[in-house]
Write a protein that holds these residues in place. Structure first.
Motif, PDB file in Angstrom:
ATOM      1  N   HIS A 338       2.113 -12.830   1.204  1.00 42.65           N
ATOM      2  CA  HIS A 338       3.012 -11.676   1.295  1.00 42.65           C
ATOM      3  C   HIS A 338       2.799 -10.872   2.582  1.00 42.65           C
ATOM      4  CE1 HIS A 338       4.768 -11.826  -2.799  1.00 42.65           C
ATOM      5  NE2 HIS A 338       3.622 -12.440  -3.101  1.00 42.65           N
ATOM      6  N   ALA A 339       2.060 -11.447   3.539  1.00 40.34           N
ATOM      7  CA  ALA A 339       1.737 -10.720   4.766  1.00 40.34           C
ATOM      8  C   ALA A 339       2.977 -10.343   5.561  1.00 40.34           C
ATOM      9  CB  ALA A 339       0.794 -11.555   5.625  1.00 40.34           C
ATOM     10  N   ASP A 340       4.038 -11.146   5.460  1.00 41.25           N
ATOM     11  CA  ASP A 340       5.253 -10.884   6.237  1.00 41.25           C
ATOM     12  C   ASP A 340       6.305 -10.098   5.453  1.00 41.25           C
ATOM     13  OD1 ASP A 340       4.234 -12.209   8.460  1.00 41.25           O
ATOM     14  OD2 ASP A 340       4.957 -14.155   7.752  1.00 41.25           O
ATOM     15  N   ASP A 341       5.958  -9.651   4.249  1.00 38.28           N
ATOM     16  CA  ASP A 341       6.914  -8.858   3.471  1.00 38.28           C
ATOM     17  C   ASP A 341       7.244  -7.570   4.219  1.00 38.28           C
ATOM     18  OD1 ASP A 341       6.688 -10.803   1.582  1.00 38.28           O
ATOM     19  OD2 ASP A 341       5.705  -9.556   0.062  1.00 38.28           O
ATOM     20  N   LYS A 342       8.465  -7.120   4.076  1.00 35.91           N
ATOM     21  CA  LYS A 342       8.890  -5.888   4.729  1.00 35.91           C
ATOM     22  C   LYS A 342       8.153  -4.684   4.146  1.00 35.91           C
ATOM     23  CE  LYS A 342      13.001  -3.284   6.067  1.00 35.91           C
ATOM     24  NZ  LYS A 342      14.477  -3.183   5.957  1.00 35.91           N
ATOM     25  N   ARG A 343       7.580  -3.879   5.025  1.00 38.25           N
ATOM     26  CA  ARG A 343       6.857  -2.678   4.606  1.00 38.25           C
ATOM     27  C   ARG A 343       7.819  -1.491   4.540  1.00 38.25           C
ATOM     28  NH1 ARG A 343       3.470  -6.923   4.336  1.00 38.25           N
ATOM     29  NH2 ARG A 343       1.275  -6.300   4.315  1.00 38.25           N
ATOM     30  N   ILE A 387      -3.050   2.057   2.733  1.00 37.97           N
ATOM     31  CA  ILE A 387      -3.238   1.480   4.059  1.00 37.97           C
ATOM     32  C   ILE A 387      -2.801   0.017   4.046  1.00 37.97           C
ATOM     33  CG2 ILE A 387      -4.956   0.842   5.799  1.00 37.97           C
ATOM     34  CD1 ILE A 387      -6.489   3.363   5.081  1.00 37.97           C
ATOM     35  N   LEU A 388      -3.095  -0.689   2.976  1.00 40.29           N
ATOM     36  CA  LEU A 388      -2.621  -2.067   2.827  1.00 40.29           C
ATOM     37  C   LEU A 388      -1.098  -2.136   2.831  1.00 40.29           C
ATOM     38  CD1 LEU A 388      -2.858  -5.084   2.125  1.00 40.29           C
ATOM     39  CD2 LEU A 388      -3.292  -4.428  -0.257  1.00 40.29           C
ATOM     40  N   GLU A 389      -0.462  -1.159   2.211  1.00 35.68           N
ATOM     41  CA  GLU A 389       0.995  -1.163   2.078  1.00 35.68           C
ATOM     42  C   GLU A 389       1.707  -0.745   3.369  1.00 35.68           C
ATOM     43  OE1 GLU A 389       4.406   0.754  -0.918  1.00 35.68           O
ATOM     44  OE2 GLU A 389       2.270   1.200  -1.216  1.00 35.68           O
ATOM     45  N   TRP A 390       1.047   0.073   4.202  1.00 39.82           N
ATOM     46  CA  TRP A 390       1.741   0.699   5.340  1.00 39.82           C
ATOM     47  C   TRP A 390       1.346   0.147   6.710  1.00 39.82           C
ATOM     48  CZ3 TRP A 390       0.220   6.233   3.409  1.00 39.82           C
ATOM     49  CH2 TRP A 390       0.956   6.541   2.253  1.00 39.82           C
ATOM     50  N   THR A 391       0.607  -0.940   6.746  1.00 37.90           N
ATOM     51  CA  THR A 391       0.243  -1.542   8.027  1.00 37.90           C
ATOM     52  C   THR A 391       0.786  -2.964   8.090  1.00 37.90           C
ATOM     53  OG1 THR A 391      -1.912  -2.045   7.057  1.00 37.90           O
ATOM     54  CG2 THR A 391      -1.783  -0.127   8.495  1.00 37.90           C
ATOM     55  N   SER A 392       0.705  -3.569   9.259  1.00 36.20           N
ATOM     56  CA  SER A 392       1.449  -4.806   9.506  1.00 36.20           C
ATOM     57  C   SER A 392       0.945  -6.017   8.763  1.00 36.20           C
ATOM     58  CB  SER A 392       1.463  -5.109  11.010  1.00 36.20           C
ATOM     59  OG  SER A 392       0.138  -5.292  11.482  1.00 36.20           O
ATOM     60  N   GLY A 393      -0.289  -6.003   8.294  1.00 37.66           N
ATOM     61  CA  GLY A 393      -0.810  -7.146   7.564  1.00 37.66           C
ATOM     62  C   GLY A 393      -2.129  -6.816   6.906  1.00 37.66           C
ATOM     63  N   PRO A 394      -2.565  -7.635   5.933  1.00 38.15           N
ATOM     64  CA  PRO A 394      -3.768  -7.307   5.161  1.00 38.15           C
ATOM     65  C   PRO A 394      -5.055  -7.296   5.979  1.00 38.15           C
ATOM     66  CG  PRO A 394      -2.936  -9.498   4.581  1.00 38.15           C
ATOM     67  CD  PRO A 394      -1.888  -8.845   5.418  1.00 38.15           C
ATOM     68  N   ARG A 395      -5.184  -8.162   6.972  1.00 32.47           N
ATOM     69  CA  ARG A 395      -6.407  -8.168   7.776  1.00 32.47           C
ATOM     70  C   ARG A 395      -6.513  -6.889   8.608  1.00 32.47           C
ATOM     71  NH1 ARG A 395      -9.483 -12.700   8.101  1.00 32.47           N
ATOM     72  NH2 ARG A 395      -8.631 -14.584   7.106  1.00 32.47           N
ATOM     73  N   GLU A 396      -5.408  -6.510   9.220  1.00 26.88           N
ATOM     74  CA  GLU A 396      -5.397  -5.262   9.986  1.00 26.88           C
ATOM     75  C   GLU A 396      -5.696  -4.085   9.067  1.00 26.88           C
ATOM     76  OE1 GLU A 396      -2.403  -2.587  12.774  1.00 26.88           O
ATOM     77  OE2 GLU A 396      -1.635  -3.675  11.040  1.00 26.88           O
ATOM     78  N   ALA A 397      -5.103  -4.081   7.891  1.00 34.40           N
ATOM     79  CA  ALA A 397      -5.301  -2.987   6.942  1.00 34.40           C
ATOM     80  C   ALA A 397      -6.769  -2.865   6.544  1.00 34.40           C
ATOM     81  CB  ALA A 397      -4.436  -3.212   5.707  1.00 34.40           C
ATOM     82  N   GLY A 431      -6.313 -10.567 -11.197  1.00 38.60           N
ATOM     83  CA  GLY A 431      -4.941 -10.681 -10.732  1.00 38.60           C
ATOM     84  C   GLY A 431      -3.985  -9.909 -11.634  1.00 38.60           C
ATOM     85  N   TRP A 432      -2.937  -9.341 -11.041  1.00 37.99           N
ATOM     86  CA  TRP A 432      -1.928  -8.573 -11.765  1.00 37.99           C
ATOM     87  C   TRP A 432      -0.555  -9.206 -11.538  1.00 37.99           C
ATOM     88  CZ3 TRP A 432      -3.244  -3.999 -14.537  1.00 37.99           C
ATOM     89  CH2 TRP A 432      -4.604  -3.678 -14.476  1.00 37.99           C
ATOM     90  N   ALA A 433       0.452  -8.617 -12.127  1.00 36.34           N
ATOM     91  CA  ALA A 433       1.809  -9.138 -11.946  1.00 36.34           C
ATOM     92  C   ALA A 433       2.157  -9.130 -10.457  1.00 36.34           C
ATOM     93  CB  ALA A 433       2.813  -8.301 -12.730  1.00 36.34           C
ATOM     94  N   GLU A 434       2.768 -10.201  -9.978  1.00 39.97           N
ATOM     95  CA  GLU A 434       3.047 -10.346  -8.552  1.00 39.97           C
ATOM     96  C   GLU A 434       4.153  -9.403  -8.110  1.00 39.97           C
ATOM     97  OE1 GLU A 434       3.218 -14.002  -5.334  1.00 39.97           O
ATOM     98  OE2 GLU A 434       3.411 -14.390  -7.489  1.00 39.97           O
ATOM     99  N   ARG A 435       3.980  -8.855  -6.917  1.00 42.11           N
ATOM    100  CA  ARG A 435       4.969  -7.950  -6.348  1.00 42.11           C
ATOM    101  C   ARG A 435       4.915  -8.063  -4.822  1.00 42.11           C
ATOM    102  NH1 ARG A 435       4.531  -2.879  -8.604  1.00 42.11           N
ATOM    103  NH2 ARG A 435       5.753  -2.033  -6.889  1.00 42.11           N
ATOM    104  N   GLU A 436       5.880  -7.454  -4.162  1.00 36.49           N
ATOM    105  CA  GLU A 436       5.914  -7.510  -2.706  1.00 36.49           C
ATOM    106  C   GLU A 436       4.671  -6.870  -2.105  1.00 36.49           C
ATOM    107  OE1 GLU A 436       9.437  -5.779  -1.143  1.00 36.49           O
ATOM    108  OE2 GLU A 436      10.762  -7.402  -1.824  1.00 36.49           O
ATOM    109  N   ILE A 437       4.276  -7.367  -0.963  1.00 38.00           N
ATOM    110  CA  ILE A 437       3.161  -6.881  -0.142  1.00 38.00           C
ATOM    111  C   ILE A 437       1.814  -7.130  -0.815  1.00 38.00           C
ATOM    112  CG2 ILE A 437       2.095  -4.918   1.049  1.00 38.00           C
ATOM    113  CD1 ILE A 437       4.906  -3.647   1.204  1.00 38.00           C
ATOM    114  N   PHE A 438       1.631  -6.664  -2.045  1.00 41.25           N
ATOM    115  CA  PHE A 438       0.355  -6.771  -2.751  1.00 41.25           C
ATOM    116  C   PHE A 438       0.142  -8.126  -3.396  1.00 41.25           C
ATOM    117  CE2 PHE A 438       0.897  -2.284  -2.272  1.00 41.25           C
ATOM    118  CZ  PHE A 438      -0.378  -1.750  -2.225  1.00 41.25           C
ATOM    119  N   GLY A 439       1.198  -8.885  -3.594  1.00 40.56           N
ATOM    120  CA  GLY A 439       1.048 -10.128  -4.328  1.00 40.56           C
ATOM    121  C   GLY A 439       0.511  -9.850  -5.720  1.00 40.56           C
TER     122      GLY A 439
END
Length: 508
Positions: A338-343, A387-397, A431-439
């Motif tokens: 989900h790294a490329d999901d729209k933030r 921070i995970l939700e509002w930055t360009s990808g999970p590694r950067e976050a 693991g939780w229910a899958e969703r955008e950005i967070f998977g």
């Protein structure tokens, strides 16, 4: 040269003690050297008491030393001020026991390597993060006398609890709880038979005078962009005062500890991080209140012992503890999918650092951390998730969250901090229910905060800190900017859903 037997009797449980080299205790040493590094305290300190025992046995004085490292990664004026305050109290209290504590303005490895030349042996407390473990091993390898390491900042020694990385609190809880009767015991103070020597050959080392903390700080080459706070003062006596305040007024409300609008947490984390207080001392003072506050005491001890020592287990057994690679495979896979999901919003690290987001609750949490040196525990989880939700990808976050946490929090760079950041990205969780950005990684939102807590009250509390400048002194470059802006308390509402970078809330 006379050498003392390697096998030495001690009141300290042998599972806390390890030898770091194969050298013997020198019978002609001038003193036993206690290398104080993680455990900056004179009480409930197994390493200190073991060092006293060794000095008494060899019939020499005990000398304690702390090497101040200006180049320690991510250190700044805020961190060093708290450290020096703690060292000043330790120096005073050790002096009452006839133990001299030298504060040396040199890196620890250089300091101990020079002083060990005149020592019968070296005793050091145990460290867990990578750099301090490397220090101990390098010193031990270069030393010409025995080096003993004594574990004193956890209740149950890490390797006694488990010989592997544990996956969650549920897998480590029984391993710890089943050993508490053995390890949760008062640390007996051992009388010192020979006072520290008046004169010591420093081998060219320079002492740091900490009688005036401000002057001592000014003499060090430090990052001064993160200013000293007065919210929490370092030292074992200060830690005892905070603990007593918690026992007297806050513990009975601990069931509501997640409520950000009030401060009912123990505030022990900065003192635990700098070794100003032992978790054993805390637990032994809290346990007698079990009959009066059974649920609150149970919850607190779970956090203090099980959750905290799960964090030490992680840092000890997983060398990737300070990187995105620490998170479990399920989280890594789902986040990267989900790294490329729209933030909904994208913020730079500078915007986040200055709390320039659309979310007034997140801004308040960031302001609390920057102004006081500590963020409310529950808000730190929300803070990391966003921070995970509002930055360009999970590694950067991950990297941004860790840098900001370590920069401003007094308890940053601690096993608990590393683990807390990793938790925001799925560590020690399911693991939780899958969703955008967070998977499949757990999601948190502002609506959940408002449903559970008095969030207007939290923002008002942080605004009060801001307006009164409580907890901070002369912040270079930020004071002018911060005072130009304020939160509109009359207009508090849920954060805007608009997809832009509109600024609101509590930027500084």
């Amino acid at each position: 040269m006379l050498r003392v037997s390697r096998r030495l009797m001690s009141m300290v449980d042998e599972t806390r003690i390890s030898r770091l080299n194969d050298e013997d205790v020198r019978g002609n040493g001038k003193f036993v050297l206690y290398w104080m590094q993680e455990s900056v305290r004179s009480r409930y300190n197994h390493a200190l008491e073991y060092a006293v025992e060794r000095a008494n046995e060899v019939k020499v004085p005990l000398l304690a030393v702390y090497g101040v490292d200006e180049s320690f990664p991510e250190t700044n004026e805020r961190h060093k001020a708290f450290l020096l305050e703690g060292l000043a109290e330790a120096q005073k209290n050790l002096g009452r026991r006839g133990i001299k504590l030298l504060i040396v303005n040199h890196p620890p490895k250089e300091t101990v390597s020079k002083l060990q030349k005149d020592a019968a042996c070296v005793v050091v407390d145990r460290g867990y993060v990578r750099i301090v473990r490397e220090w101990r091993q390098e010193v031990a390898e270069a030393s010409t006398c025995a080096v003993f390491q004594v574990e004193t900042d956890v209740v149950v020694p890490v390797e006694v609890t488990s010989n592997k990385e544990e996956t969650a609190a549920r897998t480590i809880r029984k391993k710890i709880e089943g050993r508490l009767d053995t390890y949760l015991k008062k640390v007996q103070e051992v009388p010192l038979e020979h006072d520290s020597p008046e004169n010591v050959d420093l081998h060219g080392l320079q002492l740091l005078d900490i009688s005036d903390i401000e002057s001592a700080l000014a003499s060090l080459s430090l990052d001064c962009s993160v200013w000293r706070v007065k919210t929490f003062l370092g030292g074992e006596d200060q830690a005892s005062k905070q603990l007593q305040l918690f026992l007297d007024t806050r513990l009975k409300h601990y069931g509501k500890r997640n409520e950000p609008s009030v401060d009912i947490t123990s505030n022990m984390s900065p003192y635990l991080h700098y070794g100003n207080i032992s978790p054993i001392e805390i637990a032994l003072k809290v346990r007698p209140l079990r009959k009066k506050y059974p649920d609150e005491v149970k919850s607190f001890l779970e956090e203090l012992i099980v959750r905290r020592e799960l964090a030490f287990n992680l840092v000890f057994y997983n060398d990737a503890y300070d990187s995105f690679d620490v998170i479990p495979n399920y989280a890594k896979i789902t986040l990267m999918e989900h790294a490329d999901d729209k933030r909904p919003y994208l913020y730079t690290e500078e915007q986040l650092e200055r709390a320039m987001t659309h979310d007034i609750y997140w801004n308040a949490a960031q302001a609390e951390m920057v102004l006081t040196g500590k963020m409310h525990t529950y808000m730190r989880m929300y803070w990391g998730k966003k921070i995970l939700e509002w930055t360009s990808g999970p590694r950067e976050a991950f990297d941004i969250a860790l840098r900001l946490n370590n920069k401003y929090n007094i308890d940053g760079r601690d096993p608990n901090s590393f683990t807390g950041i990793a938790w925001c990205f799925g560590k020690h969780d399911q693991g939780w229910a899958e969703r955008e950005i967070f998977g499949k990684v757990r999601y948190m939102n502002s609506a959940g905060l408002e449903r559970k807590f008095d969030m207007k009250g939290y923002v008002r509390r942080i605004n009060k800190i801001r307006s009164g400048h409580e907890g901070w002194e002369n912040p270079p470059g930020l004071l002018k900017y911060f005072n130009k802006r304020s939160a509109d308390l009359n207009g508090l509402s849920k954060p805007s859903k608009r997809r832009n970078n509109k600024r609101s809330g509590l930027p500084f």
